[in-house]
Design a protein around this motif. Structure first.
Motif, PDB file in Angstrom:
ATOM      1  N   MET A   1       0.850  -1.184   0.133  1.00 53.47           N
ATOM      2  CA  MET A   1       0.126   0.112  -0.197  1.00 53.47           C
ATOM      3  C   MET A   1       0.953   1.211  -0.221  1.00 53.47           C
ATOM      4  N   LEU A   2       1.941   1.299   0.786  1.00 56.63           N
ATOM      5  CA  LEU A   2       2.832   2.396   0.922  1.00 56.63           C
ATOM      6  C   LEU A   2       3.457   2.660  -0.484  1.00 56.63           C
ATOM      7  N   ALA A   3       3.868   1.434  -0.955  1.00 53.96           N
ATOM      8  CA  ALA A   3       4.448   1.809  -2.257  1.00 53.96           C
ATOM      9  C   ALA A   3       3.598   2.331  -3.538  1.00 53.96           C
ATOM     10  N   MET A   4       2.393   2.193  -3.168  1.00 55.57           N
ATOM     11  CA  MET A   4       1.539   3.067  -4.065  1.00 55.57           C
ATOM     12  C   MET A   4       1.268   4.196  -4.120  1.00 55.57           C
ATOM     13  N   THR A   5       1.384   4.655  -2.690  1.00 60.24           N
ATOM     14  CA  THR A   5       1.873   6.284  -2.528  1.00 60.24           C
ATOM     15  C   THR A   5       2.931   6.808  -3.217  1.00 60.24           C
ATOM     16  N   GLY A   6       3.833   6.091  -3.150  1.00 56.44           N
ATOM     17  CA  GLY A   6       5.183   6.511  -3.782  1.00 56.44           C
ATOM     18  C   GLY A   6       4.912   6.558  -5.366  1.00 56.44           C
ATOM     19  N   VAL A   7       4.178   5.589  -5.926  1.00 59.52           N
ATOM     20  CA  VAL A   7       4.021   5.589  -7.332  1.00 59.52           C
ATOM     21  C   VAL A   7       3.162   6.888  -7.533  1.00 59.52           C
ATOM     22  N   CYS A   8       2.156   7.054  -6.810  1.00 52.90           N
ATOM     23  CA  CYS A   8       1.266   8.266  -7.085  1.00 52.90           C
ATOM     24  C   CYS A   8       2.076   9.533  -7.233  1.00 52.90           C
ATOM     25  N   ALA A   9       3.068   9.715  -6.248  1.00 50.89           N
ATOM     26  CA  ALA A   9       3.948  10.710  -6.131  1.00 50.89           C
ATOM     27  C   ALA A   9       4.713  10.801  -7.600  1.00 50.89           C
ATOM     28  N   PHE A  10       5.277   9.729  -7.703  1.00 51.70           N
ATOM     29  CA  PHE A  10       6.123   9.663  -8.990  1.00 51.70           C
ATOM     30  C   PHE A  10       5.327  10.119 -10.344  1.00 51.70           C
ATOM     31  N   VAL A  11       4.062   9.534 -10.306  1.00 47.09           N
ATOM     32  CA  VAL A  11       3.349   9.835 -11.481  1.00 47.09           C
ATOM     33  C   VAL A  11       3.131  11.432 -11.649  1.00 47.09           C
ATOM     34  N   ALA A  12       2.667  12.062 -10.348  1.00 43.46           N
ATOM     35  CA  ALA A  12       2.442  13.406 -10.281  1.00 43.46           C
ATOM     36  C   ALA A  12       3.691  14.209 -10.981  1.00 43.46           C
ATOM     37  N   VAL A  13       4.985  13.898 -10.449  1.00 41.96           N
ATOM     38  CA  VAL A  13       6.071  14.640 -10.655  1.00 41.96           C
ATOM     39  C   VAL A  13       6.448  14.441 -11.995  1.00 41.96           C
ATOM     40  N   SER A  14       6.179  13.065 -12.619  1.00 41.14           N
ATOM     41  CA  SER A  14       6.584  12.948 -13.826  1.00 41.14           C
ATOM     42  C   SER A  14       6.108  13.622 -14.993  1.00 41.14           C
ATOM     43  N   VAL A  15       4.880  14.083 -14.706  1.00 37.53           N
ATOM     44  CA  VAL A  15       4.028  14.860 -15.611  1.00 37.53           C
ATOM     45  C   VAL A  15       4.822  16.011 -15.766  1.00 37.53           C
ATOM     46  N   LEU A  16       5.187  16.781 -14.803  1.00 35.46           N
ATOM     47  CA  LEU A  16       6.116  18.062 -15.145  1.00 35.46           C
ATOM     48  C   LEU A  16       7.033  17.835 -15.994  1.00 35.46           C
ATOM     49  N   PHE A  17       7.635  16.768 -15.780  1.00 35.16           N
ATOM     50  CA  PHE A  17       8.948  16.606 -16.579  1.00 35.16           C
ATOM     51  C   PHE A  17       8.640  16.168 -18.023  1.00 35.16           C
ATOM     52  N   LEU A  18       7.416  15.598 -18.136  1.00 36.26           N
ATOM     53  CA  LEU A  18       7.025  15.101 -19.650  1.00 36.26           C
ATOM     54  C   LEU A  18       6.702  16.349 -20.281  1.00 36.26           C
ATOM     55  N   ILE A  19       5.821  17.413 -19.516  1.00 35.50           N
ATOM     56  CA  ILE A  19       5.677  18.673 -20.028  1.00 35.50           C
ATOM     57  C   ILE A  19       6.780  19.402 -20.367  1.00 35.50           C
ATOM     58  N   LEU A  20       7.779  19.572 -19.643  1.00 34.60           N
ATOM     59  CA  LEU A  20       8.978  20.291 -19.810  1.00 34.60           C
ATOM     60  C   LEU A  20       9.586  19.716 -21.049  1.00 34.60           C
ATOM     61  N   GLY A  21       9.666  18.223 -20.906  1.00 36.05           N
ATOM     62  CA  GLY A  21      10.733  17.624 -22.085  1.00 36.05           C
ATOM     63  C   GLY A  21       9.838  18.105 -23.618  1.00 36.05           C
ATOM     64  N   TYR A  22       8.567  17.732 -23.612  1.00 30.41           N
ATOM     65  CA  TYR A  22       7.836  17.971 -24.896  1.00 30.41           C
ATOM     66  C   TYR A  22       7.948  19.419 -25.364  1.00 30.41           C
ATOM     67  N   LEU A  23       7.802  20.365 -24.603  1.00 29.80           N
ATOM     68  CA  LEU A  23       8.035  21.707 -24.814  1.00 29.80           C
ATOM     69  C   LEU A  23       9.303  21.954 -25.427  1.00 29.80           C
ATOM     70  N   VAL A  24      10.451  21.699 -24.583  1.00 23.29           N
ATOM     71  CA  VAL A  24      11.778  21.681 -24.957  1.00 23.29           C
ATOM     72  C   VAL A  24      12.132  21.080 -26.243  1.00 23.29           C
ATOM     73  N   TYR A  25      11.804  19.885 -26.532  1.00 22.98           N
ATOM     74  CA  TYR A  25      11.825  19.236 -27.614  1.00 22.98           C
ATOM     75  C   TYR A  25      11.061  20.011 -28.854  1.00 22.98           C
ATOM     76  N   HIS A  26       9.584  20.187 -28.898  1.00 23.51           N
ATOM     77  CA  HIS A  26       9.158  20.896 -29.989  1.00 23.51           C
ATOM     78  C   HIS A  26       9.234  22.336 -30.095  1.00 23.51           C
ATOM     79  N   GLY A  27       9.661  23.083 -28.738  1.00 25.71           N
ATOM     80  CA  GLY A  27       9.657  24.324 -28.806  1.00 25.71           C
ATOM     81  C   GLY A  27      11.293  24.824 -29.047  1.00 25.71           C
ATOM     82  N   GLY A  28      12.185  23.988 -28.680  1.00 26.02           N
ATOM     83  CA  GLY A  28      13.606  24.478 -28.889  1.00 26.02           C
ATOM     84  C   GLY A  28      13.781  24.259 -30.432  1.00 26.02           C
TER      85      GLY A  28
END
Lengths: 269, 342, 329
Positions: A1-28
């Motif tokens: 159960m505890l590990a699940m919460t870690g997964v949730c946090a990971f998912v949330a943060v990785s969205v930010l990096f995904l956004i940045l990554g795509y923008l940097v790639y396409h925008g750059g």
């Protein structure tokens, strides 16, 4: 159960990096000198840029700051130093109410109040709308930081014979200076990306916008327009603009937090 | 530090105010139908007149009519002429008239995105009406395949794309549909903003083109140049004489031919479903909406100057963007009408 | 703050210690009046806003009355304006977004508050706060170019295939629609749920956890059965905050919802939201009735977000007072 919460946090943060990554790639890949220096070209032609939108956003934000910050700042001083409990409650309540208003509704309000009477879409109207949105953030945060200044400082100043306003101006505000600056920066970053209020106020402009009474282009509005269009060149420019805007906002946020985390400086005199 | 920032702000503010006098800025808003043409024109005109900036924002014909009536823009643009009610409302509000000036001839084309099909499809009147009414739901419906023998159309659901805001392009399209389909006329009617039976909404001609481009099995109606510039296929439409005609300079000009002889003084005319063997049935004029009176003499002269230029040199730019030139008779009539602007 | 001639300070260290004239001379009274004007202007502007919304929707309120909320026809030509499709769309997309964001958000908040070491927690929180700062239009761009194709090509067909017997997942897969808008909104509101929930969880007094653990609970049991319930009100508060944000979102929604006033049981269907229709139609609403109907929609949205924000704040304040209070519940 505890590990699940870690997964949730990971998912949330990785969205930010995904956004940045795509923008940097396409925008750059689409950022070039033209983007920063050229005006938009006629529909369907390539090679245009967003120079006027960058300047336009700058003017809008300048105006917003000139409107929003003084009201928020001085209002907060009143709340923290002068007001009684009831007034403070009413003002805070109004500010929170204003904060929660969806930005499109602020746009309607600015249209009714500024565009309609002056018969003009304008930078003024857009700046007014954005300024309104800056008020609550500036007000509440500034008040908090002012209250956070220890009473000992106030008493010491009083003991030295300083009047109240002098105490505020030369002791309390400088003591809370970091926090206040942070609040202003965060409010600024918040409205820098707002599009909806600009739709009925600044309208948009293919050229440079002279003065303050004409419609003006702005980065978020151009992003919207170009992203929903079918032209590949425009889509690329939308990515580029998105990257510029996001980098600007993130940098301001990071700087603001850095300023704050260095602690509240107590001035030596 | 604070003093310097304060000083800087004051300087900037003054700079902004002073800058205001350097160029005359005129604002217009309205139709997205002629937007590629107007953006080219205003750009070219600015090159010839560096002190004049005509800022045109394509917010849709509905927006053009509304904002020019409100007085928040100096001129409007629409592909669906203002109706009598709207003209009266303008007159009542301002005390003078609003004038229509045709600028170019254009066409609404049915553009589509069907995976595996990149040929020109031919649409009958029943097919188009049925698709947009939602009664024809699949691409391999007999109403469509009947006129496209030899093309294998998939059994996929048709995704209809229309405009989400008040649009002259919509006006032209629904005007045509009302003429060829009684069901459409009673159920939906013609207008800039209708209650669509089916479909997704895109903002502006740009939004519709973009949505069709990104959505497989979709069909939308856009001005010809948008389909061409984005290299998207668009179909032929059956005209009143029974021929399947593709939209191009010749067929659009042919559609205007009949109306030119009886052009009313206010230039409001519909040329959809026009007679003529080679006429493209979904063609239209598009108009600038210019107030008959200006309180600012500079603006008035600037706009009159632009309209004159538009009717002369401006017409030479139209064909490169697939808009047809105005017929000579209409140009002559307009040149006389310019004097009505005071 | 009235005048007083005593020299004994009453409320604060400075209150009432000098006479009015003396304060005036010292500039204090002026300072007070000036800053009061600024503070009052905040109240003034807010009142004006509500007034304009009320006034501006006068025509449509009188014409349609409560039928405004029951009719689903939005026909500018025939002058028929019913708000139901927009209210439906706004609520459905918000519901979808919460269904996705709440479990993820609370899970992440629990991780950050209870399990992660302080440095990790602070760093991750920092990034999550940055997520909250990303403007709506950028989420919209990502929605159009990434989420919509993903939905159309993979996710919607997969859902249709496996759960297509439910009316929720029927109909053609356009890519745009309620579901996509809900997903994009979920991404936008998760940071709010996480940061507020994390704060309320952190404010739960230590002795609650210790008491649970000393009674033999596992780490998870202590978290889930003691700490989270204690912070329950604040967590609900964060959900209401997120909901308020989701309801008011304009740009990202209008770019991926399909912009069609439809009420449909299927999440694949394109729809409309209040904010999106205002954004699309306001500049060109021809005729007063159309404009005023849009302003009435804005008023509805305002009232909804107002209530939600108010409730949210009460809940959050209640939790933090509980946490910093006497500590016995």
């Amino acid at each position: 159960m505890l590990a699940m919460t870690g997964v949730c946090a990971f998912v949330a943060v990785s969205v930010l990096f995904l956004i940045l990554g795509y923008l940097v790639y396409h925008g750059g890949t689409s950022i070039n000198w033209n983007f920063f220096t050229k005006l938009p070209t006629p529909v369907g032609e390539t090679g245009g840029g967003m120079a006027n939108a960058i300047v336009g956003s700058g003017k809008l934000l300048l105006l917003a700051t000139l409107i929003g910050v003084p009201i928020g700042f001085f209002g907060a001083i009143y709340l923290a130093e002068f007001s009684g409990a009831t007034t403070a409650f009413v003002v805070r309540y109004a500010a929170d109410l204003l904060n929660g208003v969806p930005s499109i509704v602020i746009g309607i309000f600015a249209f009714i109040l500024v565009v309609h009477p002056f018969k003009h879409f304008s930078t003024l109207a857009g700046g007014f709308a954005l300024g309104l949105m800056m008020i609550p953030i500036t007000l509440r945060s500034t008040e908090e930081f002012l209250r956070g200044v220890p009473n000992a400082l106030r008493e010491a100043a009083m003991a030295l014979g300083a009047s109240k306003w002098k105490t505020i101006a030369s002791v309390i505000v400088p003591a809370a200076y970091r926090g206040i600056l942070t609040a202003i920066l965060l409010a600024f970053a918040r409205v820098a990306g707002e599009t909806a209020p600009l739709l009925f106020t600044a309208l948009g402009n293919r050229f440079w916008s002279p003065g303050w009474n004409q419609p003006t282009a702005a980065l978020p509005e151009m992003i919207y327009r170009y992203a929903i269009s079918p032209y590949d060149d425009w889509n690329r420019q939308a990515w580029a603009a998105g990257l510029v805007l996001l980098v600007l906002i993130l940098v301001i946020n990071i700087v603001a937090r850095a300023i704050l985390s260095r602690g509240i400086a107590v001035p030596r005199s | 530090m604070k003093r310097i920032t304060g000083l800087l702000l004051v300087v900037l503010a003054f700079a902004g105010v002073l800058w205001a006098d350097s160029a005359l800025s005129i604002t217009g808003a309205g139709a997205t139908f002629p937007y590629p043409m107007y953006s080219k024109w205003f750009d070219e005109y600015h090159k010839k007149n560096a002190n004049l900036e005509i800022n045109y924002q394509s917010i849709g014909s509905g927006g053009g009519i509304r904002q020019v009536t409100e007085g928040t823009v100096d001129f409007g643009a629409t592909d669906g002429p203002m109706n009598d009610e709207q003209i009266k409302a303008y007159q009542d509000k301002h005390g003078f008239a609003i004038l229509h000036f045709p600028t170019v001839l254009g066409a609404d084309v049915p553009t589509y995105n069907i995976p595996g099909v990149d040929v020109e499809l031919s649409f009958t009147q029943e097919a188009i009406a049925g698709i947009f009414l939602g009664t024809i739901t699949k691409w391999n419906d007999p109403a469509i395949t009947g006129s496209n023998k030899g093309v294998s159309l998939p059994a996929n659901d048709i995704v209809v794309v229309h405009r989400s805001e008040g649009s002259g392009t919509t006006y032209i399209w629904t005007d045509y549909l009302s003429k060829i389909s009684d069901e459409w006329k009673t159920k939906v009617g013609k207008g800039a903003s209708v209650n669509w039976p089916v479909g997704l909404g895109g903002k502006g001609n740009e939004g519709v083109t973009g949505t069709v481009k990104n959505t497989p099995n979709s069909i939308g109606y856009v001005e010809l140049i948008y389909a061409i510039q984005n290299k998207m296929p668009y179909g032929r439409v059956k005209n009143s004489s029974g021929a399947f005609v593709k939209a191009d300079l010749a067929s659009v000009t042919a559609a205007a031919a009949a109306a030119v002889k009886n052009m009313p003084d206010d230039f409001r005319v519909s040329i959809t479903d026009a007679p003529g063997k080679t006429a493209y049935p979904i063609s239209s004029f598009t108009w600038l909406l210019v107030p008959a009176k200006f309180s600012d003499a500079n603006k008035r002269d600037a706009i009159k100057g632009f309209v004159k230029w538009m009717l002369a040199d401006g017409q030479n730019y139209t064909e490169a963007l697939s808009y047809a030139k105005l017929p000579k008779e209409v140009v002559a009539k307009e040149l006389k009408a310019i004097d009505k602007i005071q | 703050m009235g005048t007083t001639t005593t020299t004994v300070p009453s409320a604060g260290p400075l209150a009432g210690s000098r006479s009015f004239l003396s304060r005036l001379r010292q500039g204090d009274e002026i300072a007070r009046m000036i800053t009061f004007l600024f503070a009052a202007s905040v109240v003034l502007v807010t009142v004006l806003l509500v007034f304009e919304l009320w006034q501006g929707s006068d025509l449509s309120r009188h014409k349609f009355g409560f039928n405004f909320f029951r009719t689903s026809v939005w026909d500018p030509i025939f002058g028929q304006f019913g708000a139901l499709p927009f209210i439906y769309g706004t609520l459905i997309t918000a519901a979808v977004s919460l269904l996705i964001a709440v479990p993820l958000g609370i899970g992440a908040a629990i991780f950050l508050a209870e399990l992660a070491p302080a440095r990790v927690s602070d760093t991750l929180e920092f990034f999550i706060d940055l997520l909250a700062a990303v403007p709506s239009v950028i989420y919209g761009v990502l929605g159009i170019f990434i989420v919509v194709p993903l939905m159309r090509q993979y996710i919607q067909p997969a859902l249709k295939h496996s759960l297509g017997f439910l009316p929720l997942f029927q109909g053609p897969a356009y890519g745009v629609g309620f579901l996509t808008a809900g997903v994009v909104l979920a991404i936008m509101v998760i940071p709010y749920i996480i940061s507020v929930s994390r704060e309320v969880l952190l404010s739960v007094p230590r002795d609650q956890r210790e008491a649970a653990l000393s009674l033999g609970a596992t780490r998870w049991e202590s978290t889930w059965k003691v700490v989270v319930p204690f912070a329950r009100a604040g967590i609900f508060g964060s959900i209401f905050l997120a909901l308020a944000r989701a309801l008011g979102e304009t740009m990202a929604v209008t770019m991926v919802i399909g912009n069609t006033p439809t009420i449909s049981a299927s999440l694949f269907s394109p729809g409309y939201s209040i904010a999106a229709v205002i954004a699309n139609e306001f500049t060109e609403a021809v005729g007063d009735l159309h404009t005023e109907s849009l302003i009435e929609l804005a008023l509805v949205l305002f009232i909804l977000t107002f209530i939600l924000n108010g409730v949210a704040r009460l809940l959050i304040v209640a939790t933090s007072q509980r946490g910093s209070g006497m500590g016995n519940v």
